[in-house]
Every structure is written in structure tokens, then in C-alpha cells.
Scaffold this motif. Structure first.
Motif, PDB file in Angstrom:
ATOM      1  N   LYS A 192       0.626  -1.289   0.138  1.00 43.49           N
ATOM      2  CA  LYS A 192       0.059   0.012  -0.105  1.00 43.49           C
ATOM      3  C   LYS A 192       0.917   1.221  -0.019  1.00 43.49           C
ATOM      4  CE  LYS A 192      -3.871  -2.157   1.873  1.00 43.49           C
ATOM      5  NZ  LYS A 192      -4.992  -2.309   3.253  1.00 43.49           N
ATOM      6  N   THR A 193       1.960   1.320  -1.142  1.00 43.10           N
ATOM      7  CA  THR A 193       2.811   2.577  -0.800  1.00 43.10           C
ATOM      8  C   THR A 193       2.097   3.506  -1.969  1.00 43.10           C
ATOM      9  OG1 THR A 193       4.128   1.580  -2.758  1.00 43.10           O
ATOM     10  CG2 THR A 193       4.659   0.988  -0.504  1.00 43.10           C
ATOM     11  N   GLY A 194       1.293   3.105  -2.674  1.00 43.49           N
ATOM     12  CA  GLY A 194       0.812   4.154  -3.596  1.00 43.49           C
ATOM     13  C   GLY A 194       1.726   4.130  -5.082  1.00 43.49           C
ATOM     14  N   TYR A 195       2.555   3.062  -4.953  1.00 41.77           N
ATOM     15  CA  TYR A 195       3.396   2.689  -6.239  1.00 41.77           C
ATOM     16  C   TYR A 195       3.021   1.597  -7.012  1.00 41.77           C
ATOM     17  CZ  TYR A 195       6.476   6.802  -5.499  1.00 41.77           C
ATOM     18  OH  TYR A 195       6.936   8.163  -5.447  1.00 41.77           O
ATOM     19  N   PRO A 196       2.024   1.152  -7.941  1.00 43.48           N
ATOM     20  CA  PRO A 196       1.523   0.101  -8.158  1.00 43.48           C
ATOM     21  C   PRO A 196       2.322  -0.928  -8.437  1.00 43.48           C
ATOM     22  CG  PRO A 196       1.018   1.835  -9.964  1.00 43.48           C
ATOM     23  CD  PRO A 196       1.693   2.538  -8.561  1.00 43.48           C
ATOM     24  N   ILE A 197       3.364  -0.952  -9.233  1.00 50.28           N
ATOM     25  CA  ILE A 197       4.430  -1.762  -9.536  1.00 50.28           C
ATOM     26  C   ILE A 197       4.868  -2.538  -8.216  1.00 50.28           C
ATOM     27  CG2 ILE A 197       6.341  -0.557  -9.780  1.00 50.28           C
ATOM     28  CD1 ILE A 197       5.760  -3.655 -12.188  1.00 50.28           C
ATOM     29  N   VAL A 198       5.143  -1.442  -7.365  1.00 45.33           N
ATOM     30  CA  VAL A 198       5.808  -2.296  -5.834  1.00 45.33           C
ATOM     31  C   VAL A 198       4.617  -2.966  -5.174  1.00 45.33           C
ATOM     32  CG1 VAL A 198       6.547  -1.369  -3.633  1.00 45.33           C
ATOM     33  CG2 VAL A 198       7.484  -0.416  -5.761  1.00 45.33           C
ATOM     34  N   ASP A 199       3.518  -2.218  -4.993  1.00 42.10           N
ATOM     35  CA  ASP A 199       2.266  -2.834  -4.333  1.00 42.10           C
ATOM     36  C   ASP A 199       1.733  -4.256  -5.035  1.00 42.10           C
ATOM     37  OD1 ASP A 199       2.649  -0.735  -2.837  1.00 42.10           O
ATOM     38  OD2 ASP A 199       0.732   0.453  -3.768  1.00 42.10           O
ATOM     39  N   ALA A 200       1.790  -4.337  -6.343  1.00 40.74           N
ATOM     40  CA  ALA A 200       1.741  -5.739  -6.936  1.00 40.74           C
ATOM     41  C   ALA A 200       2.812  -6.587  -6.669  1.00 40.74           C
ATOM     42  CB  ALA A 200       1.531  -5.576  -8.347  1.00 40.74           C
ATOM     43  N   GLY A 201       3.912  -6.175  -6.471  1.00 37.88           N
ATOM     44  CA  GLY A 201       4.813  -7.361  -6.218  1.00 37.88           C
ATOM     45  C   GLY A 201       4.767  -7.655  -4.768  1.00 37.88           C
ATOM     46  N   MET A 202       4.481  -6.882  -3.837  1.00 39.68           N
ATOM     47  CA  MET A 202       4.341  -7.106  -2.492  1.00 39.68           C
ATOM     48  C   MET A 202       3.015  -8.133  -1.886  1.00 39.68           C
ATOM     49  SD  MET A 202       7.119  -6.283  -1.205  1.00 39.68           S
ATOM     50  CE  MET A 202       6.877  -6.716   0.579  1.00 39.68           C
ATOM     51  N   ARG A 203       1.962  -7.456  -2.790  1.00 41.41           N
ATOM     52  CA  ARG A 203       0.591  -8.646  -2.509  1.00 41.41           C
ATOM     53  C   ARG A 203       0.971  -9.932  -3.190  1.00 41.41           C
ATOM     54  NH1 ARG A 203      -4.149  -4.017  -3.375  1.00 41.41           N
ATOM     55  NH2 ARG A 203      -3.199  -2.369  -2.533  1.00 41.41           N
ATOM     56  N   GLU A 204       1.801 -10.011  -4.449  1.00 46.44           N
ATOM     57  CA  GLU A 204       1.673 -11.339  -4.993  1.00 46.44           C
ATOM     58  C   GLU A 204       2.526 -12.065  -3.929  1.00 46.44           C
ATOM     59  OE1 GLU A 204       3.712 -13.487  -8.942  1.00 46.44           O
ATOM     60  OE2 GLU A 204       4.755 -11.557  -8.239  1.00 46.44           O
ATOM     61  N   LEU A 205       3.760 -11.495  -3.483  1.00 46.84           N
ATOM     62  CA  LEU A 205       4.279 -12.261  -2.453  1.00 46.84           C
ATOM     63  C   LEU A 205       3.444 -12.780  -1.444  1.00 46.84           C
ATOM     64  CD1 LEU A 205       7.143 -13.167  -0.981  1.00 46.84           C
ATOM     65  CD2 LEU A 205       7.335 -10.901  -0.269  1.00 46.84           C
ATOM     66  N   ASN A 206       2.843 -11.703  -0.542  1.00 46.18           N
ATOM     67  CA  ASN A 206       2.047 -12.211   0.616  1.00 46.18           C
ATOM     68  C   ASN A 206       0.830 -13.280   0.228  1.00 46.18           C
ATOM     69  OD1 ASN A 206       3.306 -10.123   2.099  1.00 46.18           O
ATOM     70  ND2 ASN A 206       1.882  -8.846   1.571  1.00 46.18           N
ATOM     71  N   ALA A 207       0.387 -13.333  -0.998  1.00 46.70           N
ATOM     72  CA  ALA A 207      -0.870 -14.275  -1.377  1.00 46.70           C
ATOM     73  C   ALA A 207      -0.012 -15.446  -1.698  1.00 46.70           C
ATOM     74  CB  ALA A 207      -1.582 -13.676  -2.563  1.00 46.70           C
ATOM     75  N   THR A 208       1.131 -15.396  -2.517  1.00 51.08           N
ATOM     76  CA  THR A 208       1.415 -16.678  -3.149  1.00 51.08           C
ATOM     77  C   THR A 208       2.796 -17.269  -2.577  1.00 51.08           C
ATOM     78  OG1 THR A 208       2.758 -15.607  -4.887  1.00 51.08           O
ATOM     79  CG2 THR A 208       0.248 -16.129  -5.297  1.00 51.08           C
ATOM     80  N   GLY A 209       3.731 -16.580  -1.888  1.00 46.30           N
ATOM     81  CA  GLY A 209       5.068 -16.926  -1.281  1.00 46.30           C
ATOM     82  C   GLY A 209       5.984 -16.813  -2.593  1.00 46.30           C
ATOM     83  N   PHE A 210       5.521 -16.045  -3.585  1.00 47.13           N
ATOM     84  CA  PHE A 210       6.322 -15.959  -5.060  1.00 47.13           C
ATOM     85  C   PHE A 210       6.287 -14.506  -5.280  1.00 47.13           C
ATOM     86  CE2 PHE A 210       6.823 -15.627  -9.629  1.00 47.13           C
ATOM     87  CZ  PHE A 210       8.046 -16.004  -9.764  1.00 47.13           C
ATOM     88  N   ARG A 239      11.255  -8.197  -7.726  1.00 45.01           N
ATOM     89  CA  ARG A 239      12.148  -8.170  -6.571  1.00 45.01           C
ATOM     90  C   ARG A 239      13.034  -6.976  -6.223  1.00 45.01           C
ATOM     91  NH1 ARG A 239      12.926 -14.722  -4.969  1.00 45.01           N
ATOM     92  NH2 ARG A 239      11.242 -15.303  -5.999  1.00 45.01           N
ATOM     93  N   MET A 240      13.777  -6.757  -7.420  1.00 44.62           N
ATOM     94  CA  MET A 240      14.760  -5.778  -7.644  1.00 44.62           C
ATOM     95  C   MET A 240      13.938  -4.378  -7.371  1.00 44.62           C
ATOM     96  SD  MET A 240      17.501  -6.779 -10.570  1.00 44.62           S
ATOM     97  CE  MET A 240      16.104  -7.252 -11.690  1.00 44.62           C
ATOM     98  N   ILE A 241      12.876  -4.137  -8.033  1.00 42.01           N
ATOM     99  CA  ILE A 241      12.180  -2.923  -7.927  1.00 42.01           C
ATOM    100  C   ILE A 241      11.575  -2.804  -6.502  1.00 42.01           C
ATOM    101  CG2 ILE A 241      10.048  -1.622  -8.702  1.00 42.01           C
ATOM    102  CD1 ILE A 241      10.279  -3.249 -11.270  1.00 42.01           C
ATOM    103  N   VAL A 242      11.053  -3.624  -5.685  1.00 44.53           N
ATOM    104  CA  VAL A 242      10.709  -3.452  -4.448  1.00 44.53           C
ATOM    105  C   VAL A 242      11.807  -3.226  -3.621  1.00 44.53           C
ATOM    106  CG1 VAL A 242       8.331  -4.835  -5.020  1.00 44.53           C
ATOM    107  CG2 VAL A 242      10.176  -6.005  -3.817  1.00 44.53           C
ATOM    108  N   ALA A 243      12.951  -4.068  -3.796  1.00 44.80           N
ATOM    109  CA  ALA A 243      13.899  -3.836  -2.869  1.00 44.80           C
ATOM    110  C   ALA A 243      14.811  -2.388  -2.913  1.00 44.80           C
ATOM    111  CB  ALA A 243      15.117  -4.857  -3.206  1.00 44.80           C
ATOM    112  N   SER A 244      14.702  -2.084  -4.092  1.00 42.96           N
ATOM    113  CA  SER A 244      15.391  -0.845  -4.194  1.00 42.96           C
ATOM    114  C   SER A 244      14.442   0.421  -3.614  1.00 42.96           C
ATOM    115  CB  SER A 244      15.293  -0.288  -5.848  1.00 42.96           C
ATOM    116  OG  SER A 244      15.767   0.866  -6.069  1.00 42.96           O
ATOM    117  N   PHE A 245      13.160   0.150  -4.004  1.00 37.76           N
ATOM    118  CA  PHE A 245      12.237   1.069  -3.323  1.00 37.76           C
ATOM    119  C   PHE A 245      12.413   1.096  -1.899  1.00 37.76           C
ATOM    120  CE2 PHE A 245       7.870   2.393  -1.473  1.00 37.76           C
ATOM    121  CZ  PHE A 245       7.721   3.560  -2.436  1.00 37.76           C
TER     122      PHE A 245
END
Length: 432
Positions: A302-320, A326-332
């Protein structure tokens, strides 16, 4: 007196085929009893719903059936290795113990302890290389020191490769050497304090068609452009040698990703301090902001940056999470939010099905610019330009952030331009 047997200790090599240590044990001329230990040292730190334990349990069930079909058995124990090994010596007249080597700090300490225990009993403890193509100091600089930059390591890796390096071990063909007559019950998940999950685990196969277009498709998170084999590599349910052979045949780019994996394993072996300290010591001087509200927003997608948020939600929902994301959310997290990379590394460690300490630490330190072969500190990924490049039609974003573009989607928690400048200034000042 009972006939002596050898033990093969399965750890992160949950397969029979092309298993280096198992083959060595089966070729020793003494019947072999395979064992596995559900390690309480590790399990006691995990939640009851950890899907990785469910995955291991399912793979052990498959392995048990394969051994039974061959006339043997897999004896599965539950406890700490220091508790279990005295019991194994009571259960079996052990002559030698075989295993495949592991290079992470905990594993090295565990094996050192068991080596000493067995040595006191005059029982040899024999390791094999199975988890990587090259280990320890097999690929080093001409002066014998380890590489800390990937490209020269990769070139030396390929140069070091000789004919036969990928050849499979015929461990499956040697199963007539299994110890027979022993039976073992696989402990239930519930008996160990865990539960079955509804997680869908990826298959163990990768088709050549995917590998042939891997170089073109691997960075697009909305499609199945990657092999999804990292979970199986993590627990050794597939052979790294078989995958490297496929890379050689079908995709140089994919082979390079496998070499990155060897590189990170080598780094953690040579530089164990990098698990929780900056590889480049001066980067531990960075004054992280560590805003907990920002961290929680990042975790929740819920950062307001959709590509970051999509990645984190995918991780939380699926473990993947897709590797590019991964590079984008880690840099963020490390640059835009100035949050310590260790916070993100620990969160990934909890959530990723394919969590592997060496690669996770290596990837996070790369993003934070503190690691070996890291991105320069002034490289700060722009989430918007990354989205335009890799998800231009918002397919990935709309799958995971359905409220994007509506009033219920949050505003950005930081403004890109000023956050980028703050990161550069903070790093520059701390490192000068």
C-alpha cells in the motif's frame, strides 16, 4: 552382531536421481539407510502455517514411496540434529555417514558439531558437492582470492567448466545397495505443530520452449516467462547439473542465472559476515530512516506505487515474486524509504517459498548498494519507468492491485524525485 550399514543424510537434496552424495554412499559396498531430520532448531522459529514445511513434507512423502518401491525406506526423525544423531546410532550399526555439503553459516556449524560427535565414535562423515556446480574455492582469481564481482566470476566459471562437469550421478541405478527390512513412519505435520496449506507449488519440470525465449520474456511479470524452479533448487528436488545442461543447450541467459546462484553461495561461504552486516563495511554507517509506518505500508502493498504494491501483494498471497519485481521493491525500500535492507531481507525470508539465505542476502545487498557487485548507490530505480518498461499494459498490476485507478487506492507515501535525492544525499554523506 548386526551387519554394519552406511547412513545417507538427506538435507537440501530431496531426490534420488542424480544425487552426488547418495551415489557415493551407494557405491561404497555397504548397505545404505537414508535418513532425514526435521530440524527443531529451524522449525521452532516458523509459524504453523509455513508452506515451506508443507512442501518439504509432501516431497518427503514422494521420496518415501520411491525408496519403498526400490525395496528400502527413508527414516524421518524430528528433533535437533544433536538430539537425533545419538538415536540414529542406537537404531542402526553405523559404519559411515554420507551427505551433501551446505555452505550457509548455520549448516556449517551444525555439520561441524555432528562431525565432532561422529569422530568421537570413530565414524567417518563424508560430504559431497551437489547443491552447486562449483563450490568453495573452485572458481577463484589467479591469486587464489574469491571473486567479489559477478562478470569476471562468470567468465572464470565458464572457463573452468570441463567436459563431464554436468554428467549425472546414476544414484537411481545403484538402489540395489539400499538397506532393506527397515520401515519408518513419516511424522505428520500436526505432530510437529504445523498444518497443511492450500499453496500451489510449481512443478519440477521446465520445457525447452520456455528456455528458448527466456532471454526475451524473463523480465515481464505478467506472463510465465521464468522457470519457477527456484523452490525446487532450494530444497534440491531437482538436480542443478540437469538444469545447467539445459541452460547450455537452450539459453545462455538462463545458465547465467544459475551461475549467479553459485556466485552467491560462494560469497556466503567466503564472507559469512555478509549475512547480517554490510559486505562493504562502510555502508553500515548509513543512517537509515526506518519509518515503521512506511515499512508496514511496503509490507502490505500500500505504498501508492502500483508496481511495488503488486509485487508485495503477489508475495503475500503466493509466496512468490517475479525476479524483476524483487529488484524494484528492494530498491524502493532501501532507497525511496531509506529502510535498512535487513528489514526487507527478513521479510522476504519469512514469506518466500524459495527463500535461500545466500541469494536473498546477495540480492538485498545488491539493491542497497552495500554488497559484492552491487548497483552504485546513486542508481535508484524509478518505479514508474520500470512499470512502463515491464508492465506497460498494467496486466500484472491489475491482477494484484484491482483498486488501482480508483479513489480507494492510496496516494504515494513518498514523492519519487525528492525521495531519490534524499537517498543519494544520505548515502553520499555517510560514505564520504
Amino acid at each position: 552382531m548386526a551387519e554394519a550399514i552406511n547412513i545417507f543424510w538427506h538435507r537440501r537434496d530431496l531426490r534420488i536421481e542424480d544425487n552426488a552424495g547418495l551415489y557415493k554412499a551407494l557405491s561404497n559396498g555397504t548397505p545404505v539407510q537414508p535418513v532425514f531430520i526435521f530440524d527443531k532448531e529451524i522449525l521452532d522459529k516458523l509459524p504453523a502455517s509455513d508452506a515451506r514445511v508443507d512442501f518439504i513434507h509432501q516431497e518427503l512423502y514422494r521420496l518415501t514411496k520411491e525408496y519403498e518401491k526400490a525395496g528400502g525406506s527413508l527414516h524421518v526423525y524430528y528433533g535437533t540434529p544433536n538430539e537425533v544423531w545419538p538415536q540414529i546410532l542406537i537404531d542402526y550399526p553405523v559404519a559411515k555417514v554420507f551427505c551433501n555439503r551446505d555452505y550457509e553459516p548455520y549448516a556449517l556449524e551444525r555439520d561441524k558439531s555432528i562431525f565432532s560427535f561422529l569422530q568421537n565414535k570413530e565414524i567417518p562423515f563424508i560430504g559431497s558437492k551437489d547443491h552447486v556446480i562449483f563450490e568453495k574455492s573452485e572458481v577463484v582469481k589467479d591469486d587464489g582470492s574469491p571473486y567479489t564481482v559477478f562478470t569476471p566470476y562468470m567468465k572464470k566459471w565458464k572457463k573452468t567448466l570441463v567436459s563431464g562437469q554436468y554428467d549425472p550421478f546414476d544414484s537411481k541405478g545403484a538402489l540395489d545397495q539400499l538397506h532393506t527390512g527397515a520401515t519408518s513412519q513419516l511424522p505428520s505435520l500436526a505432530s510437529m505443530g504445523f498444518e497443511e496449506t492450500s499453496t500451489e507449488f510449481p512443478g519440477r519440470e521446465v520445457d525447452s520452449e520456455l528456455l528458448e525465449v527466456y532471454g526475451d520474456k524473463r523480465d515481464i511479470p505478467s506472463i510465465k516467462g521464468t522457470s519457477r524452479l527456484s523452490l525446487h533448487l532450494r530444497f534440491g528436488t531437482v538436480s542443478i547439473r540437469s538444469l545447467a545442461r539445459k541452460g547450455t543447450m537452450y539459453s545462455e541467459k538462463w545458465l547465467n542465472e544459475l551461475i549467479w546462484r553459485d556466485f552467491y553461495q560462494m560469497l556466503i561461504f567466503h564472507f559469512p559476515h555478509s549475512v547480517d552486516k554490510a559486505f562493504k563495511a562502510k555502508y553500515d554507517l548509513i543512517p537509515w530512516d526506518n519509518n515503521e509506518d512506511h515499512f508496514n505500508a511496503w509490507c502490505a502493498g500500500k505504498t501508492g506505487y502500483p508496481i511495488v504494491d503488486a509485487g508485495m501483494r503477489e508475495l503475500n498471497a503466493t509466496g512468490f515474486m517475479h525476479n524483476r519485481v524483487r529488484m524494484i521493491v528492494a530498491s524502493f525500500l532501501t532507497k525511496h524509504l531509506l529502510i535498512d535492507w535487513r528489514w526487507g531481507e527478513r521479510y522476504f525470508a519469512e514469506k518466500l517459498l524459495d527463500f535461500e539465505l545466500a541469494s536473498n542476502v546477495g540480492g538485498w545487498q545488491w539493491a542497497a548498494s552495500s554488497g559484492a557487485d552491487a548497483a552504485p548507490y546513486f542508481r535508484v530505480f524509478n518505479p514508474e519507468s520500470q512499470q512502463k518498461k515491464f508492465d506497460p499494459e498494467f496486466k500484472y498490476i491489475r491482477r494484484w492491485v484491482p483498486e488501482y485507478g480508483t479513489p480507494s487506492y492510496p496516494q504515494p507515501i513518498v514523492e519519487h524525485k525528492s525521495a531519490r535525492q534524499r537517498a543519494i544525499d544520505t548515502y553520499k554523506e555517510a560514505l564520504s
